[in-house]
Structures are given as C-alpha cells and as structure tokens.
Write a protein that holds these residues in place. Structure first.
Motif, PDB file in Angstrom:
ATOM      1  N   ILE A  35       0.850  -1.188   0.000  1.00  0.00           N
ATOM      2  CA  ILE A  35       0.000   0.000   0.000  1.00  0.00           C
ATOM      3  C   ILE A  35       0.883   1.234   0.000  1.00  0.00           C
ATOM      4  N   VAL A  36       0.575   2.187  -0.880  1.00  0.00           N
ATOM      5  CA  VAL A  36       1.311   3.455  -0.906  1.00  0.00           C
ATOM      6  C   VAL A  36       0.315   4.604  -0.886  1.00  0.00           C
ATOM      7  N   THR A  37       0.613   5.601  -0.072  1.00  0.00           N
ATOM      8  CA  THR A  37      -0.239   6.779  -0.002  1.00  0.00           C
ATOM      9  C   THR A  37       0.537   7.933   0.617  1.00  0.00           C
ATOM     10  N   LYS A  38      -0.090   9.077   0.706  1.00  0.00           N
ATOM     11  CA  LYS A  38       0.517  10.256   1.300  1.00  0.00           C
ATOM     12  C   LYS A  38      -0.577  11.268   1.596  1.00  0.00           C
ATOM     13  N   GLY A  39      -0.280  12.226   2.472  1.00  0.00           N
ATOM     14  CA  GLY A  39      -1.170  13.339   2.684  1.00  0.00           C
ATOM     15  C   GLY A  39      -0.997  14.379   1.599  1.00  0.00           C
ATOM     16  N   GLY A  40      -2.009  15.230   1.421  1.00  0.00           N
ATOM     17  CA  GLY A  40      -1.951  16.254   0.386  1.00  0.00           C
ATOM     18  C   GLY A  40      -2.266  15.691  -0.986  1.00  0.00           C
ATOM     19  N   PRO A  41      -1.833  16.360  -2.063  1.00  0.00           N
ATOM     20  CA  PRO A  41      -2.112  15.857  -3.412  1.00  0.00           C
ATOM     21  C   PRO A  41      -1.506  14.477  -3.625  1.00  0.00           C
ATOM     22  N   ILE A  42      -2.335  13.543  -4.057  1.00  0.00           N
ATOM     23  CA  ILE A  42      -1.832  12.187  -4.321  1.00  0.00           C
ATOM     24  C   ILE A  42      -1.985  11.810  -5.785  1.00  0.00           C
ATOM     25  N   MET A  43      -2.923  12.460  -6.502  1.00  0.00           N
ATOM     26  CA  MET A  43      -3.081  12.231  -7.938  1.00  0.00           C
ATOM     27  C   MET A  43      -3.358  13.555  -8.631  1.00  0.00           C
ATOM     28  N   ALA A  44      -2.977  13.643  -9.881  1.00  0.00           N
ATOM     29  CA  ALA A  44      -3.031  14.897 -10.628  1.00  0.00           C
ATOM     30  C   ALA A  44      -4.449  15.236 -11.073  1.00  0.00           C
ATOM     31  N   ALA A  45      -4.640  16.519 -11.344  1.00  0.00           N
ATOM     32  CA  ALA A  45      -5.810  16.935 -12.114  1.00  0.00           C
ATOM     33  C   ALA A  45      -5.601  16.505 -13.565  1.00  0.00           C
TER      34      ALA A  45
ATOM     35  N   PRO B 130      -8.169  27.101 -35.421  1.00  0.00           N
ATOM     36  CA  PRO B 130      -8.419  25.761 -34.872  1.00  0.00           C
ATOM     37  C   PRO B 130      -9.449  25.814 -33.753  1.00  0.00           C
ATOM     38  N   GLU B 131     -10.155  24.705 -33.580  1.00  0.00           N
ATOM     39  CA  GLU B 131     -11.086  24.542 -32.462  1.00  0.00           C
ATOM     40  C   GLU B 131     -10.357  23.830 -31.325  1.00  0.00           C
ATOM     41  N   ILE B 132     -10.497  24.347 -30.112  1.00  0.00           N
ATOM     42  CA  ILE B 132      -9.841  23.766 -28.940  1.00  0.00           C
ATOM     43  C   ILE B 132     -10.909  23.572 -27.865  1.00  0.00           C
ATOM     44  N   GLU B 133     -11.123  22.333 -27.470  1.00  0.00           N
ATOM     45  CA  GLU B 133     -12.205  22.005 -26.547  1.00  0.00           C
ATOM     46  C   GLU B 133     -11.681  21.154 -25.392  1.00  0.00           C
ATOM     47  N   LEU B 134     -11.994  21.540 -24.162  1.00  0.00           N
ATOM     48  CA  LEU B 134     -11.651  20.744 -22.995  1.00  0.00           C
ATOM     49  C   LEU B 134     -12.836  19.849 -22.621  1.00  0.00           C
ATOM     50  N   PHE B 135     -12.553  18.602 -22.235  1.00  0.00           N
ATOM     51  CA  PHE B 135     -13.606  17.688 -21.796  1.00  0.00           C
ATOM     52  C   PHE B 135     -13.000  16.664 -20.845  1.00  0.00           C
ATOM     53  N   HIS B 136     -13.859  15.883 -20.196  1.00  0.00           N
ATOM     54  CA  HIS B 136     -13.417  14.850 -19.252  1.00  0.00           C
ATOM     55  C   HIS B 136     -12.379  15.393 -18.270  1.00  0.00           C
ATOM     56  N   SER B 137     -12.772  16.372 -17.499  1.00  0.00           N
ATOM     57  CA  SER B 137     -11.849  16.979 -16.537  1.00  0.00           C
ATOM     58  C   SER B 137     -12.001  16.359 -15.155  1.00  0.00           C
ATOM     59  N   TYR B 138     -10.874  16.142 -14.486  1.00  0.00           N
ATOM     60  CA  TYR B 138     -10.832  15.643 -13.123  1.00  0.00           C
ATOM     61  C   TYR B 138     -10.087  16.649 -12.244  1.00  0.00           C
ATOM     62  N   PRO B 139     -10.492  16.804 -10.997  1.00  0.00           N
ATOM     63  CA  PRO B 139      -9.724  17.670 -10.097  1.00  0.00           C
ATOM     64  C   PRO B 139      -8.507  16.933  -9.542  1.00  0.00           C
ATOM     65  N   VAL B 140      -7.604  17.654  -8.905  1.00  0.00           N
ATOM     66  CA  VAL B 140      -6.519  17.022  -8.148  1.00  0.00           C
ATOM     67  C   VAL B 140      -7.138  16.175  -7.035  1.00  0.00           C
ATOM     68  N   THR B 141      -6.637  14.956  -6.883  1.00  0.00           N
ATOM     69  CA  THR B 141      -7.082  14.111  -5.764  1.00  0.00           C
ATOM     70  C   THR B 141      -6.213  14.436  -4.561  1.00  0.00           C
ATOM     71  N   VAL B 142      -6.855  14.894  -3.490  1.00  0.00           N
ATOM     72  CA  VAL B 142      -6.130  15.370  -2.316  1.00  0.00           C
ATOM     73  C   VAL B 142      -6.546  14.558  -1.089  1.00  0.00           C
ATOM     74  N   ASN B 143      -5.573  13.970  -0.425  1.00  0.00           N
ATOM     75  CA  ASN B 143      -5.809  13.305   0.857  1.00  0.00           C
ATOM     76  C   ASN B 143      -5.679  14.310   1.993  1.00  0.00           C
ATOM     77  N   THR B 144      -6.653  14.332   2.876  1.00  0.00           N
ATOM     78  CA  THR B 144      -6.529  15.163   4.062  1.00  0.00           C
ATOM     79  C   THR B 144      -5.341  14.661   4.870  1.00  0.00           C
TER      80      THR B 144
ATOM     81  N   ARG C 281       4.910   5.495   2.745  1.00  0.00           N
ATOM     82  CA  ARG C 281       4.496   6.835   2.361  1.00  0.00           C
ATOM     83  C   ARG C 281       5.112   7.201   1.010  1.00  0.00           C
ATOM     84  N   LEU C 282       4.270   7.634   0.090  1.00  0.00           N
ATOM     85  CA  LEU C 282       4.753   8.110  -1.203  1.00  0.00           C
ATOM     86  C   LEU C 282       5.563   9.382  -1.022  1.00  0.00           C
ATOM     87  N   GLN C 283       6.621   9.530  -1.828  1.00  0.00           N
ATOM     88  CA  GLN C 283       7.402  10.756  -1.797  1.00  0.00           C
ATOM     89  C   GLN C 283       6.733  11.859  -2.620  1.00  0.00           C
ATOM     90  N   ASN C 284       6.146  11.480  -3.766  1.00  0.00           N
ATOM     91  CA  ASN C 284       5.529  12.453  -4.665  1.00  0.00           C
ATOM     92  C   ASN C 284       4.186  11.916  -5.145  1.00  0.00           C
TER      93      ASN C 284
END
Length: 406
Positions: free
Chosen positions: A169-179, A286-300, A320-323
């Motif tokens: 198992i690996v985890t950390k406090g704060g941001p754990i996965m990207a937006a 050009p047409e530029i469109e954003l879709f399928h957006s996720y927020p940063v996953t943050v562990n308390t 504990r994950l380093q990054n």
C-alpha cells in the motif's frame, strides 16, 4: 516488503474473473451493476439501491449509532483490446478491464461480506461508481442525490490497484493524484490531391508539427515541483494515401497539480496551436475544446497519516509516497461535495517475484516500472488475483473498521 495475503473465499475470486471476462464501458455497466446488486442483496443487512447516476449501485449497512463512512469502487472498463492471454480474458472484443476496476469491485464486495458478518457500530455506505474513466461518474451520482438519499459521510475511503508488488500500500497526505483535462484540437486545412500539395493546406502536417512542439511546453516545466505532463493520445486525419484531408483531429491529455500550472498549460497549448495554424495559412482558426476533466485528488493530511498508521500497526505493508502520481481520479468529488475528509491509496497488483530491490527503490522514488512491465491502461495489464484480491479486500476492511471505531 509484503506480508502474506489473508485467505479469501474462492467465491470472490470467481466474481473477479467473471467481471474481468465481461467488461463494460462507461455508463454501460448494466451487467456489472446487476452482478454487484445481486451479490450485495445476498449479504445480510445491506440495503441496496440501483440506477444511481445511471448505472451506479449503493449499498448501506447500518449497525446502530456511530460514524458514517463511504467506501468507493469504480466499475467501468476501457476501449482496449486485451492481450493478456488469460483464461478469463475479456470476451467483449475491443473492451478490457485494463485499469483494474474489476479488482476494485470484487475487493469492495468481499469487504462488504466481512463487514456484514461482523458489523461494527456505525453505518457503511458502499459506492459502486460508473464512468470513472470518462470523468463524470462521481458527479452523475452526486447529481442524482447521493448526499440527500444516503447518510452523509464523516470520511470517504478508496483504493486503486497498480503495477507494484501485490498487497503493498502506498499513499501520502496532500495531493496524491493529478488533475486531468482531455483536450480536443481540430485543425482545418484545405484538402486536395496528394500530387499537388502546393494547392492545399495540409492539416496533417500541422498536427505532426504540433505533436512534437507541444512536448516542449511540459519539458520547459520539468524542473518545477510537481511538473505537468502533456501527452498526445490520438491523431486522426485522412482516408487515403492520395488525398490531402480537410481536417485533422488531435486528442491531448494534460495532467497538472495546481490551478496556476493548469491554466498556464492551457494558455500555452492554445497559443501554440493557433500559431501553428496561422503559420500554415489555415483558412480557419483551430477549435480547442476541454472535456473529461478531473480535479486534483487530495488526501486530508491528518487522516492520511492516521490511515497509514492503521495499516502498519495492523501488519499490512504500507509506505508513504514521496511524490504524487500523475494518474487522475474523480474519487475526490465525493468528499468535496460532502465537505468531509478523504483518503485514497494505491495497492499493488503484481506478484512479488517480479520485482528486485532496485525495482522497488526506483518505483517508490522515481515512479518508474521495471522494463517491459505493463502498467494500467496497457492491453497486457493483468493483476494477480490470488495475491491481490485478498490484500485489497483486507486493506479496505482494516481501514473501514478503524474509521468506524474512532
């Protein structure tokens, strides 16, 4: 670094194999949802609600006064042609559980069975979520009244299987996965005959130049903390060798860790794409469109520390994950909407003998895999169910019981 996995009923291994053999894409998880609902209804004490947010399933186990916790597993598969060679490989051409969501579902069901057999005081809400891969499943369930229809959580817990040693198992406090943002770019040129390119404006040449040019945007930020990642995942243009197409479509995946970095990258992408089209003499912007957006996953932070300590004091291998990792999740939307803490962790899915000590050090420090080892979303991604499923079910169970007795 791993401990022997606890025993698990063969039934849940068979459930996992059945899920893996019958993957379903986002918002089409009808058979998966029916299987989940049937398994939950067979367990004492669970109240089951289906069709939440489309194909979502929610089970509620109430055992008197106490905390309310939400446990979440995602259910959808990917449009990937499986190449694992497993006996229980996907029977649906072009669709595969290439990200381990079948493992998440089977592990949560097995944990639900254990909680049902020995219910602690409090309430457990088990969430089987659709459409994580498309980025909208959590929102769909919330918009369908999750917070009004079910007990509100004190904390949300979730996990994800990955290509690290089974049970680790690996985890950390704060941001754990990207937006994450998916970006569609449509380049318009002027089609023509391949023999007279001087009479055309070739959008494929624009796209080819952009594939390389866009990589410099992320490269220029490689030295910054939690630097962004930008990948071109698809490029579509043309139908024949002797026809210059009118348009070319690019699909990009952007991963960032801060709002400032995200906006800077979106602005840079827009600027570079428009400049390339202008330089080529494109007849339209050009047409530029954003879709399928996720927020940063943050562990308390405080809660992540406590859950990590729970794992280690229970004898589970946890570090504990380093990054943070550059993958993305919509799990965090539940806790954000509920205004409560959340903790998310990654758990290993590959047999220990596949890793050396050097492999382990590189994975935990640099987040690199041994050469040739398939990662999530690969057509060859294949967790070891005999080692992974018992460990994943136990991790969810240990964390849930600890949070219910706080």
């Amino acid at each position: 670094m791993t401990a022997p996995a606890p025993e698990i009923d063969e039934h849940w291994l068979e459930v996992y194999r059945q899920l893996h053999a019958h993957p379903e894409l986002s918002y089409a998880e009808f058979d998966t949802a029916a299987l989940v609902a049937g398994e939950l209804r067979a367990l004492p004490g669970w109240e089951v609600t289906t069709a939440v947010g489309g194909t979502g399933v929610v089970g509620v186990l109430s055992a008197g006064p106490g905390p309310v916790i939400w446990l979440r597993a995602d259910m959808d598969a990917l449009p990937v042609q499986e190449e694992t060679g497993l006996e229980y490989a996907s029977r649906t051409p072009g669709v595969m559980h290439a990200c381990g969501h079948d493992m998440h579902v089977a592990a949560l069901l097995a944990a639900c069975a254990r909680l049902s057999a020995e219910p602690p005081a409090g309430t457990v809400v088990a969430i089987f979520q659709p459409a994580e891969e498309s980025g909208g499943g959590a929102d769909a369930m919330l918009h369908d009244g999750m917070l009004e229809r079910f007990p509100r959580p004190r904390i949300c817990l979730g996990q994800h299987v990955g290509p690290i040693p089974a049970g680790l198992i690996v985890t950390k406090g704060g941001p754990i996965m990207a937006a994450s943002d998916s970006i569609r770019v449509l380049l318009t040129g002027r089609g023509g005959h391949a023999s007279t390119p001087h009479l055309a404006v070739d959008p494929l040449l624009m796209a080819a130049s952009l594939v390389l040019r866009l990589q410099t945007l992320a490269a220029r930020q490689a030295g910054t903390p939690m630097s962004p990642v930008l990948t071109t995942g698809a490029l579509h243009a043309g139908t024949r060798a002797n026809v210059i197409a009118d348009t070319a479509e690019m699909l990009l995946s952007l991963r960032t860790f801060t709002p400032g970095s995200r906006q800077a990258m979106i602005d840079d992408i827009t600027r570079v794409v428009r400049a390339e089209a202008d330089a080529a003499g494109a007849p339209r912007e050009p047409e530029i469109e954003l879709f399928h957006s996720y927020p940063v996953t943050v562990n308390t932070a405080e809660d992540a520390d406590r859950v990590l300590e729970t794992f280690t004091t229970s004898g589970l291998p946890a570090v504990r994950l380093q990054n943070p990792v550059t993958g993305s999740e919509d799990f965090g939307r539940f806790a954000t909407a509920a205004g409560c803490p959340s903790v998310f962790w990654h758990i290993g899915g590959y047999a220990l003998h596949r890793f050396s000590e050097e492999d382990m050090a590189r994975m935990l420090g640099e987040q690199t895999l041994p050469q040739g080892m398939p990662s999530n979303h690969s057509p060859r991604f294949a967790p070891d169910p005999e080692q992974t499923l018992p460990a994943a079910a136990n991790a969810m169970l240990v964390a849930a019981r600890a949070e219910l007795t706080r």
